[in-house]
Scaffold this active site. Structure first.
Site, short mmCIF file in Angstrom:
data_model
loop_
_atom_site.label_atom_id
_atom_site.label_comp_id
_atom_site.label_asym_id
_atom_site.label_seq_id
_atom_site.Cartn_x
_atom_site.Cartn_y
_atom_site.Cartn_z
N THR A 1 0.87 -1.10 0.11
CA THR A 1 -0.10 0.01 -0.13
C THR A 1 0.85 1.22 0.10
O THR A 1 0.47 2.14 -0.64
CB THR A 1 -0.93 0.00 1.21
OG1 THR A 1 -0.19 -0.12 2.28
CG2 THR A 1 -2.01 -1.15 1.18
N ASP B 1 2.16 -8.65 -7.07
CA ASP B 1 2.57 -7.49 -7.89
C ASP B 1 4.17 -7.61 -8.24
O ASP B 1 4.59 -6.60 -9.02
CB ASP B 1 2.44 -6.32 -6.99
CG ASP B 1 3.11 -6.27 -5.41
OD1 ASP B 1 2.56 -5.92 -4.51
OD2 ASP B 1 4.03 -7.01 -5.32
N HIS C 1 -0.12 -16.83 -4.44
CA HIS C 1 -1.35 -16.60 -5.36
C HIS C 1 -1.15 -16.14 -6.74
O HIS C 1 -1.74 -15.51 -7.48
CB HIS C 1 -2.16 -15.55 -4.64
CG HIS C 1 -2.62 -16.01 -3.23
ND1 HIS C 1 -3.04 -14.83 -2.11
CD2 HIS C 1 -2.89 -17.02 -2.78
CE1 HIS C 1 -3.36 -15.47 -1.21
NE2 HIS C 1 -3.26 -16.93 -1.42
N CYS D 1 -5.16 -23.01 -24.51
CA CYS D 1 -3.64 -23.65 -25.00
C CYS D 1 -2.59 -23.40 -23.84
O CYS D 1 -1.57 -24.13 -24.28
CB CYS D 1 -3.47 -23.35 -26.33
SG CYS D 1 -2.57 -21.38 -26.31
N ASN E 1 1.70 -5.18 11.45
CA ASN E 1 0.49 -4.99 10.65
C ASN E 1 -0.39 -3.70 11.10
O ASN E 1 -0.25 -3.52 12.37
CB ASN E 1 -0.43 -6.31 10.64
CG ASN E 1 -1.54 -6.20 9.56
OD1 ASN E 1 -1.09 -5.96 8.23
ND2 ASN E 1 -2.81 -6.02 9.77
N ILE F 1 4.19 -0.45 7.72
CA ILE F 1 5.43 -1.18 7.62
C ILE F 1 6.75 -0.56 7.27
O ILE F 1 7.84 -0.60 7.95
CB ILE F 1 5.08 -2.05 6.48
CG1 ILE F 1 4.05 -3.38 6.95
CG2 ILE F 1 6.34 -2.88 5.96
CD1 ILE F 1 3.65 -4.24 5.80
N1 APR Z 1 1.26 -1.17 7.02
C1 APR Z 1 1.15 -1.83 7.66
N2 APR Z 1 -0.01 -2.77 7.50
C2 APR Z 1 -0.79 -2.42 6.41
C3 APR Z 1 -0.61 -1.18 5.56
C4 APR Z 1 0.74 -0.85 5.90
N3 APR Z 1 1.12 0.42 5.10
N4 APR Z 1 -1.45 -1.13 4.46
C5 APR Z 1 -2.42 -2.00 4.94
N5 APR Z 1 -2.14 -2.80 6.19
C6 APR Z 1 -2.78 -4.11 6.51
C7 APR Z 1 -4.28 -3.71 6.68
O1 APR Z 1 -4.60 -3.25 8.01
C8 APR Z 1 -4.74 -5.37 6.50
O2 APR Z 1 -4.87 -5.75 7.82
O3 APR Z 1 -2.61 -5.02 5.73
C9 APR Z 1 -3.56 -5.82 5.95
C10 APR Z 1 -4.24 -6.23 4.41
O4 APR Z 1 -4.95 -7.17 4.46
P1 APR Z 1 -5.91 -7.35 3.38
O5 APR Z 1 -6.50 -6.54 2.63
O6 APR Z 1 -6.86 -8.65 3.75
O7 APR Z 1 -4.78 -8.31 2.29
P2 APR Z 1 -4.28 -9.70 2.43
O8 APR Z 1 -4.09 -10.28 3.70
O9 APR Z 1 -2.93 -9.69 1.49
O10 APR Z 1 -5.43 -10.45 1.52
C11 APR Z 1 -4.98 -12.03 1.30
O11 APR Z 1 -7.00 -12.30 0.00
O12 APR Z 1 -8.53 -11.40 -1.62
C12 APR Z 1 -7.31 -12.27 -1.44
O13 APR Z 1 -5.67 -13.01 -3.14
C13 APR Z 1 -6.10 -11.87 -2.38
O14 APR Z 1 -3.73 -12.31 -1.75
C14 APR Z 1 -5.14 -11.77 -1.29
C15 APR Z 1 -5.61 -12.20 -0.11
#
Ligand code: APR
Length: 244
Positions: free
Chosen positions: A32, A108, A123, A134, A217, A235
């Site tokens: 992010t 990404d 993923h 194909c 997190n 992070i």
């Molecule tokens: N620093 C720390 N934590 C962060 C930051 C940041 N800059 N930005 C976001 N977060 C935290 C959010 O608070 C959230 O708890 O990262 C977490 C992201 O969680 P999700 O959005 O659920 O993402 P993720 O856990 O990677 O999802 C897993 O779900 O939809 C599927 O395939 C998709 O790989 C993905 C999987």
């Protein structure tokens, strides 16, 4: 950062220095600060949407318009954004021998672009698209062109090489990831809500083998209570304060 958080940071630093095998599991929160949205935060991709209707096998078959525009937008974003200092720090720790393996839920490719090596992509990747018929693969930039979704070889439908809802993960990758989790002395989760399996089973696998679990997190995660150490916050900011 308050006194208690600074103390936790020092403890995590000491653990990283002592650990012979450290595994890091990253999620969308890792990217992010590069500009890419995550999924379940307030500004996440799934806010107000049902991922099963967009990023799933049935969407690919019955809702191609929305499927295409969703992935074209995400692939276009990849061209615009880049890894941030948090990715670079992980690469540095890997080079210095403080991190032995990076496992990511992200598609990404930013860990690789930050020259981390041996990254396990649970993923799949948005950097590649493949033909549903194909199986030929192409670089994903092609998806942004007119008719970019049509296979030049068999006219089949091209889709990103990501794991869609309803699809299973690559058996070899997930097997390797569980092996790594079992080897971990220290298991660090960065930027994941830990709501999706089997990725969210990896920290438990490490704990069951006696590893120390650290969760870095911003938001709550499903395994906060199981973690030995918890660092709340961005992070980029947190890893910049870890001195090894
Ligand atoms: N620093 C720390 N934590 C962060 C930051 C940041 N800059 N930005 C976001 N977060 C935290 C959010 O608070 C959230 O708890 O990262 C977490 C992201 O969680 P999700 O959005 O659920 O993402 P993720 O856990 O990677 O999802 C897993 O779900 O939809 C599927 O395939 C998709 O790989 C993905 C999987």
């Amino acid at each position: 950062m308050n006194q208690e958080e600074r103390q936790t940071l020092r403890q995590v630093e000491n653990l990283m220095k002592k650990s012979q095998y450290t595994v890091v599991l990253t999620g969308a929160g890792m990217s992010t600060e590069s500009g890419l949205p995550d999924f379940r935060s307030q500004s996440g991709l799934w806010q107000g949407k049902n991922p099963e209707e967009i990023a799933s096998v049935q969407a690919l078959e019955r809702n191609r318009e929305e499927f295409l525009s969703f992935y074209r937008k995400r692939i276009e974003q990849l061209e615009r954004y880049a890894p941030h200092s948090g990715h670079e720090r992980l690469t540095q720790w890997q080079r210095q021998g403080y991190v032995q393996r990076i496992i990511t839920q992200n598609v990404d490719g930013f860990h690789q672009h930050a020259t981390s090596h041996g990254v396990l992509e649970l993923h799949g990747t948005l950097r590649e698209i493949r033909c549903q018929q194909c199986e030929r693969t192409f670089s994903s930039e092609r998806y942004l062109q007119e008719q970019g979704e049509v296979c030049s070889h068999c006219q089949g439908f091209l889709r990103p090489s990501v794991v869609l809802f309803g699809e299973s993960l690559d058996a070899e990758v997930i097997h390797h990831a569980f092996e790594e989790a079992r080897k971990a002395e220290l298991f660090i989760v960065m930027g994941s809500s830990l709501q999706v399996s089997p990725a969210n089973m990896l920290p438990m696998e490490a704990l069951n083998e006696g590893a120390v679990l650290v969760i870095i997190n911003e938001g709550e995660t499903q395994l906060d209570d199981a973690a030995h150490y918890r660092l709340h916050g961005k992070i980029g900011e947190i890893v910049s304060r870890i001195t090894l």
